[in-house]
Motif scaffolding. Structure first.
Motif, PDB file in Angstrom:
ATOM      1  N   LEU A  19      37.297  46.372  28.777  1.00  0.00           N
ATOM      2  CA  LEU A  19      36.833  46.468  27.402  1.00  0.00           C
ATOM      3  C   LEU A  19      36.173  47.819  27.182  1.00  0.00           C
ATOM      4  O   LEU A  19      35.555  48.379  28.094  1.00  0.00           O
ATOM      5  N   SER A  20      36.300  48.308  25.964  1.00  0.00           N
ATOM      6  CA  SER A  20      35.632  49.549  25.574  1.00  0.00           C
ATOM      7  C   SER A  20      34.780  49.298  24.341  1.00  0.00           C
ATOM      8  O   SER A  20      35.095  48.433  23.528  1.00  0.00           O
ATOM      9  N   CYS A  21      33.725  50.061  24.222  1.00  0.00           N
ATOM     10  CA  CYS A  21      32.865  50.010  23.039  1.00  0.00           C
ATOM     11  C   CYS A  21      32.590  51.441  22.628  1.00  0.00           C
ATOM     12  O   CYS A  21      31.842  52.159  23.315  1.00  0.00           O
ATOM     13  N   ALA A  22      33.190  51.853  21.536  1.00  0.00           N
ATOM     14  CA  ALA A  22      33.004  53.214  21.040  1.00  0.00           C
ATOM     15  C   ALA A  22      31.871  53.228  20.028  1.00  0.00           C
ATOM     16  O   ALA A  22      31.794  52.366  19.151  1.00  0.00           O
ATOM     17  N   ALA A  23      31.007  54.217  20.147  1.00  0.00           N
ATOM     18  CA  ALA A  23      29.847  54.328  19.274  1.00  0.00           C
ATOM     19  C   ALA A  23      29.906  55.601  18.454  1.00  0.00           C
ATOM     20  O   ALA A  23      30.377  56.634  18.922  1.00  0.00           O
ATOM     21  N   SER A  24      29.414  55.497  17.227  1.00  0.00           N
ATOM     22  CA  SER A  24      29.310  56.684  16.392  1.00  0.00           C
ATOM     23  C   SER A  24      27.951  57.321  16.618  1.00  0.00           C
ATOM     24  O   SER A  24      27.064  56.735  17.239  1.00  0.00           O
ATOM     25  N   GLY A  25      27.748  58.496  16.103  1.00  0.00           N
ATOM     26  CA  GLY A  25      26.446  59.130  16.188  1.00  0.00           C
ATOM     27  C   GLY A  25      26.311  60.061  17.369  1.00  0.00           C
ATOM     28  O   GLY A  25      27.106  60.026  18.312  1.00  0.00           O
ATOM     29  N   ARG A  26      25.264  60.881  17.320  1.00  0.00           N
ATOM     30  CA  ARG A  26      25.070  61.901  18.344  1.00  0.00           C
ATOM     31  C   ARG A  26      23.976  61.557  19.329  1.00  0.00           C
ATOM     32  O   ARG A  26      23.628  62.372  20.154  1.00  0.00           O
ATOM     33  N   THR A  27      23.434  60.340  19.231  1.00  0.00           N
ATOM     34  CA  THR A  27      22.326  59.977  20.117  1.00  0.00           C
ATOM     35  C   THR A  27      22.678  58.807  21.010  1.00  0.00           C
ATOM     36  O   THR A  27      21.815  58.037  21.408  1.00  0.00           O
ATOM     37  N   PHE A  28      23.956  58.681  21.339  1.00  0.00           N
ATOM     38  CA  PHE A  28      24.427  57.552  22.132  1.00  0.00           C
ATOM     39  C   PHE A  28      23.646  57.416  23.426  1.00  0.00           C
ATOM     40  O   PHE A  28      23.308  56.316  23.855  1.00  0.00           O
ATOM     41  N   SER A  29      23.355  58.527  24.063  1.00  0.00           N
ATOM     42  CA  SER A  29      22.694  58.483  25.366  1.00  0.00           C
ATOM     43  C   SER A  29      21.281  57.902  25.290  1.00  0.00           C
ATOM     44  O   SER A  29      20.718  57.509  26.314  1.00  0.00           O
ATOM     45  N   SER A  30      20.711  57.850  24.103  1.00  0.00           N
ATOM     46  CA  SER A  30      19.353  57.326  23.959  1.00  0.00           C
ATOM     47  C   SER A  30      19.314  55.821  23.738  1.00  0.00           C
ATOM     48  O   SER A  30      18.234  55.249  23.555  1.00  0.00           O
ATOM     49  N   TYR A  31      20.482  55.196  23.781  1.00  0.00           N
ATOM     50  CA  TYR A  31      20.560  53.757  23.567  1.00  0.00           C
ATOM     51  C   TYR A  31      20.884  53.014  24.851  1.00  0.00           C
ATOM     52  O   TYR A  31      21.705  53.453  25.660  1.00  0.00           O
ATOM     53  N   LYS A  62      28.437  38.626  38.118  1.00  0.00           N
ATOM     54  CA  LYS A  62      28.044  39.575  39.158  1.00  0.00           C
ATOM     55  C   LYS A  62      29.103  39.613  40.255  1.00  0.00           C
ATOM     56  O   LYS A  62      29.580  38.574  40.712  1.00  0.00           O
ATOM     57  N   GLY A  63      29.489  40.824  40.639  1.00  0.00           N
ATOM     58  CA  GLY A  63      30.507  40.993  41.663  1.00  0.00           C
ATOM     59  C   GLY A  63      31.923  41.029  41.127  1.00  0.00           C
ATOM     60  O   GLY A  63      32.851  41.399  41.851  1.00  0.00           O
ATOM     61  N   ARG A  64      32.100  40.654  39.866  1.00  0.00           N
ATOM     62  CA  ARG A  64      33.447  40.657  39.263  1.00  0.00           C
ATOM     63  C   ARG A  64      33.543  41.669  38.114  1.00  0.00           C
ATOM     64  O   ARG A  64      34.611  42.251  37.897  1.00  0.00           O
ATOM     65  N   PHE A  65      32.462  41.846  37.386  1.00  0.00           N
ATOM     66  CA  PHE A  65      32.449  42.751  36.234  1.00  0.00           C
ATOM     67  C   PHE A  65      31.647  44.002  36.578  1.00  0.00           C
ATOM     68  O   PHE A  65      30.660  43.934  37.319  1.00  0.00           O
ATOM     69  N   THR A  66      32.057  45.125  35.985  1.00  0.00           N
ATOM     70  CA  THR A  66      31.330  46.380  36.162  1.00  0.00           C
ATOM     71  C   THR A  66      31.136  47.040  34.809  1.00  0.00           C
ATOM     72  O   THR A  66      32.112  47.289  34.100  1.00  0.00           O
ATOM     73  N   ILE A  67      29.892  47.301  34.468  1.00  0.00           N
ATOM     74  CA  ILE A  67      29.574  47.989  33.227  1.00  0.00           C
ATOM     75  C   ILE A  67      29.376  49.469  33.523  1.00  0.00           C
ATOM     76  O   ILE A  67      28.831  49.842  34.575  1.00  0.00           O
ATOM     77  N   SER A  68      29.829  50.316  32.608  1.00  0.00           N
ATOM     78  CA  SER A  68      29.653  51.755  32.776  1.00  0.00           C
ATOM     79  C   SER A  68      29.617  52.401  31.400  1.00  0.00           C
ATOM     80  O   SER A  68      29.906  51.751  30.395  1.00  0.00           O
ATOM     81  N   ARG A  69      29.268  53.669  31.369  1.00  0.00           N
ATOM     82  CA  ARG A  69      29.232  54.396  30.107  1.00  0.00           C
ATOM     83  C   ARG A  69      29.596  55.844  30.351  1.00  0.00           C
ATOM     84  O   ARG A  69      29.336  56.389  31.424  1.00  0.00           O
ATOM     85  N   ASP A  70      30.170  56.448  29.329  1.00  0.00           N
ATOM     86  CA  ASP A  70      30.471  57.877  29.341  1.00  0.00           C
ATOM     87  C   ASP A  70      29.788  58.462  28.113  1.00  0.00           C
ATOM     88  O   ASP A  70      30.291  58.343  26.990  1.00  0.00           O
ATOM     89  N   ASN A  71      28.634  59.066  28.328  1.00  0.00           N
ATOM     90  CA  ASN A  71      27.857  59.579  27.195  1.00  0.00           C
ATOM     91  C   ASN A  71      28.580  60.712  26.475  1.00  0.00           C
ATOM     92  O   ASN A  71      28.395  60.905  25.270  1.00  0.00           O
ATOM     93  N   ALA A  72      29.400  61.454  27.179  1.00  0.00           N
ATOM     94  CA  ALA A  72      30.145  62.546  26.546  1.00  0.00           C
ATOM     95  C   ALA A  72      31.179  62.008  25.559  1.00  0.00           C
ATOM     96  O   ALA A  72      31.534  62.683  24.598  1.00  0.00           O
ATOM     97  N   LYS A  73      31.645  60.787  25.818  1.00  0.00           N
ATOM     98  CA  LYS A  73      32.637  60.167  24.943  1.00  0.00           C
ATOM     99  C   LYS A  73      32.036  59.110  24.030  1.00  0.00           C
ATOM    100  O   LYS A  73      32.766  58.433  23.304  1.00  0.00           O
ATOM    101  N   ASN A  74      30.713  58.935  24.101  1.00  0.00           N
ATOM    102  CA  ASN A  74      30.047  57.902  23.283  1.00  0.00           C
ATOM    103  C   ASN A  74      30.708  56.536  23.466  1.00  0.00           C
ATOM    104  O   ASN A  74      30.929  55.792  22.500  1.00  0.00           O
ATOM    105  N   THR A  75      30.993  56.203  24.702  1.00  0.00           N
ATOM    106  CA  THR A  75      31.736  54.975  24.968  1.00  0.00           C
ATOM    107  C   THR A  75      31.150  54.232  26.162  1.00  0.00           C
ATOM    108  O   THR A  75      30.749  54.839  27.161  1.00  0.00           O
ATOM    109  N   MET A  76      31.120  52.908  26.021  1.00  0.00           N
ATOM    110  CA  MET A  76      30.707  52.023  27.107  1.00  0.00           C
ATOM    111  C   MET A  76      31.926  51.198  27.508  1.00  0.00           C
ATOM    112  O   MET A  76      32.795  50.923  26.669  1.00  0.00           O
ATOM    113  N   TYR A  77      31.958  50.802  28.760  1.00  0.00           N
ATOM    114  CA  TYR A  77      33.090  50.037  29.267  1.00  0.00           C
ATOM    115  C   TYR A  77      32.614  48.767  29.982  1.00  0.00           C
ATOM    116  O   TYR A  77      31.488  48.695  30.466  1.00  0.00           O
TER     117      TYR A  77
END
Length: 123
Positions: A19-31, A62-77
């Motif tokens: 799954l992906s979650c795309a965010a708008s705005g320039r302050t994604f890293s602060s969330y 736990k052990g099956r799912f992995t959450i991550s984020r790419d602040n440069a792309k304003n996206t969480m996975y």
């Protein structure tokens, strides 16, 4: 901030989805960013959260799912492996200021929500 979740679908038990979650705005890293899910007839429940370098998971994933984020792309996975039929739900992404020290567990404490994306796991 506006959030848009995507990547849901139909998969067999044991399969994977991302799954992906795309965010708008320039302050994604602060969330702080989180995933919740809601199965039919059940309340929405916490799945995983990521804030700065901290990550936490619900015991059920736990052990099956992995959450991550790419602040440069304003996206969480959310990489979901070894999926089970009980993982079937609508998955939502949520955000709140990373400075908020209250529990990440409760959906009422999040400011921003994306539309859900359906994940269906067949047995």
């Amino acid at each position: 901030v506006q959030l848009q979740a995507s990547g849901g679908g139909l998969v067999q038990a044991g399969g994977s989805l991302r799954l992906s979650c795309a965010a708008s705005g320039r302050t994604f890293s602060s969330y702080a960013m989180s995933w919740f899910r809601q199965a039919p007839g059940k309340e929405r429940e916490f799945v995983a959260t990521i804030s700065w370098n901290d990550v936490y998971y619900a015991d059920s994933v736990k052990g099956r799912f992995t959450i991550s984020r790419d602040n440069a792309k304003n996206t969480m996975y959310l990489q979901m492996n070894s999926l089970k039929p009980e993982d079937t739900a609508v998955y939502y992404c949520a955000a709140r200021p990373a400075s908020d020290s209250r529990s990440y567990y409760y959906d009422s404490l999040y400011n921003f929500w994306g539309r859900g994306t359906q994940v269906t796991v067949s047995s």
